[in-house]
Design a protein around this motif. Structure first.
Motif: not given
Ligand SMILES: Cc1cc2nc3c(=O)[nH]c(=O)nc-3n(C[C@H](O)[C@H](O)[C@H](O)COP(=O)(O)OP(=O)(O)OC[C@H]3O[C@@H](n4cnc5c(N)ncnc54)[C@H](O)[C@@H]3O)c2cc1C
Length: 515
Positions: A22-23, A25-27, A99, A149-150, A152-153, A155
């Motif tokens: 999760l951390q 995967s932002g960029s 979250m 959350q993953c 959604r992001q 991943v």
């Protein structure tokens, strides 16, 4: 053979792996490989809770949490790492709340907290309510929340891919080889960075609380690629496993008022740890049970004692410990509101693992030399926040805090790092092993277990003292002059070579560990 390319590969989809993904995967383009469907990871079984000094029910401070962690770990804890963990636990728990994690609540709507073994206020004065929980399903809720959350992001998940090798080229980690379980096909994953979050290895023991899948794969793979394993001689036994099965009855059962009794009904913990009694750290309670049994005070003279909840309000048992009630009824046919539960200590948690620094970077020797592109977090890692013995609720904190830090560091690293080319024929070594085996996956797992058992036993034989979970009848005392140091085991031609490195001591000087 298929070759996939991602910026970062996370191996493992438990709390540590998902938080890291999760951390990171932002960029960056991140893939998570997991031999299990993510929400089946062992994190999902954690019942007791996650420790953080929120101070919702009474005053609490992260410094007290840090002191308990260092003392509980019998002073083998690296205090710089413990300070980070206990400080960041607070913001990380709120992050989980935001979250959507459905924590149990106080009447005013704050996150509810309960006492847990070894957690105290004012540097050891009295038990404190520090464990944040979602009934007895805290780990399950952490996994569900992080997995959502993953997704959604964005991943990418490779579910049911079993990682069997780590690829290192030009002195840097550059990918992994995995077996797709459904097809038996080998896949190569090429990446700028790899993070191992493969969990523990309790399956080296006969009676264990660990799932069948906890075979230490990440540790075993790294070990065979020359990376040392730290403090392997420290393995925690949890005092309350269901007799003969090892299935865990959470410490929360004692947190809510449950009592241990021997064959004469005596509350024997009063004799061993008069202040904390049944809520003393796990190694002490486990040893006390062994002692009761050895001196003939086990139930019916057998190797177990009773966990008694019968004096508690049945409403408390049903509301706060619903899964426990379920297990005990299913596996033993016992109604815990009416009859005591037969329990014995069960192998529970690996304090040792792949050595890392506080950014989650893997350090490959006693000088803390970083291996570029390789990270580890969670139970397979040893950032040494647990030292010689972990306190209850501190693993969930560890996986979340250091999963987050490792994921962030990996995310930053892949932004600037180039791809290191794959080695020639990256899958050749694995293909050759496969040619020799049947019952393929079990054989891979067994190989990991055997190597890790060797590391555990070699470390334990060398360490001529008793500290935390490591107890020797021939050396019953802690020996700081000689042994206040971490061990590092390297696999060299089928043997374990041991080297040592110092413990980071910042705030708390070693004292006797009395409760
Ligand atoms: C029954 C039980 C109760 C517990 N209760 C608590 C508690 O209340 N509080 C607390 O703080 N701690 C508790 N613990 C400890 C804590 O739950 C674990 O230490 C922690 O959840 C480990 O998280 P992790 O992310 O490191 O690994 P895990 O959650 O074990 O996840 C490991 C992941 O690695 C993957 N994996 C493994 N090998 C491979 C491979 N070869 N290839 C691909 N993927 C692989 C698996 O699929 C899985 O997704 C408990 C442990 C147990 C066993």
């Amino acid at each position: 053979m298929p070759v996939h390319q991602f910026d970062g590969i996370i191996v493992g989809a438990g709390g540590a792996g998902l938080m890291a993904a999760l951390q990171a995967s932002g960029s960056a383009r991140i893939a998570v490989l997991s031999k299990l469907y993510p929400t089946r990871s062992h994190t999902g079984t954690a019942q007791g809770g996650i420790g953080a000094a929120l101070g919702n029910l009474e005053e609490d401070r992260w410094e007290w949490h840090m002191f308990d962690t260092v003392k509980g770990g019998d002073y083998l804890v690296d205090q710089d790492a413990a300070e980070i963990m206990c400080r960041e636990a607070v913001e990380t728990v709120y992050e989980l709340e935001h979250m959507g994690l459905p924590f149990s609540r106080t009447p005013e709507g704050k996150i509810a907290q309960r006492p847990f073994g070894g957690h105290t206020k004012e540097f050891g004065k009295a038990p404190v309510k520090r464990s944040c929980y979602a009934a007895d399903r805290t780990g399950h809720m952490i996994l569900q929340t992080l997995y959502q959350q993953c997704i959604r992001q964005g991943v990418t998940f490779f579910d049911e891919y079993h990682v069997v090798d780590l690829l290192v080229n030009q002195g840097a980690a550059c990918g992994v080889v995995a077996l797709q379980i459904a097809t038996g096909e080998l896949h190569t994953f090429h990446a700028k960075a790899v993070l191992f979050a493969t969990g523990g290895y309790g399956r080296i023991y006969k009676i264990t609380s660990n799932a069948l899948t906890l075979t230490g794969d990440g540790m075993g793979v790294a070990f065979r690629r020359g990376i040392p394993l730290e403090d392997m001689e420290f393995f925690q036994f949890h005092p309350t496993g269901i007799y003969k099965m090892g299935i865990l009855i959470t410490e929360a059962a004692r947190g809510e008022g449950g009592i241990l009794r021997n064959k004469s009904g005596e509350r024997f913990m009063e004799r061993y740890t008069p202040t904390l009694k049944d809520l003393a750290p796990r190694d002490m309670v486990s040893r006390a049970i062994y002692k009761e049994v050895r001196e003939g005070r086990g139930i019916d003279g057998k190797d177990y004692v009773h966990l008694d909840l019968t004096h508690l309000d049945p409403k408390v048992i049903h509301e706060k410990l619903p899964d426990i009630t379920d297990f005990v009824e299913t596996y033993l046919g016992i109604d815990p509101t009416k009859r005591p539960i037969p329990i014995q200590p069960t192998a529970h948690y690996a304090m040792g693992g792949i050595p890392t620094n506080v950014q989650g970077e893997v350090v490959a020797d006693e000088k803390n030399t970083v291996l570029a592109g390789l990270y580890a977090a969670g139970e397979c890692a040893c950032v040494s926040v647990h030292g010689a013995n972990r306190l209850g609720t501190n693993s969930l904190v560890d996986i979340i805090v250091f999963g987050r830090r490792g994921g962030k560091a990996l995310g930053e690293f892949v932004k600037r790092a180039p791809f290191v080319p794959l080695p020639e024929k990256p899958e050749a070594a694995t293909a050759a092993r496969i040619g020799r085996l049947q019952e393929l996956l079990e054989a891979f797992e067994l190989e990991n277990l055997l190597d890790l058992a060797l590391a555990t036993v070699t470390g334990a034989l060398a360490r001529e003292e008793s500290r935390g979970a490591h107890y020797r009848e021939d050396f019953p005392k802690r020996d700081d002059a000689k042994w206040l140091r971490h061990s590092l085991g390297f696999l060299r031609e089928g043997r374990v070579e041991l080297r040592y490195k110092p413990v980071a001591i910042t705030r708390f000087q070693p004292q006797e560990r009395k409760y």
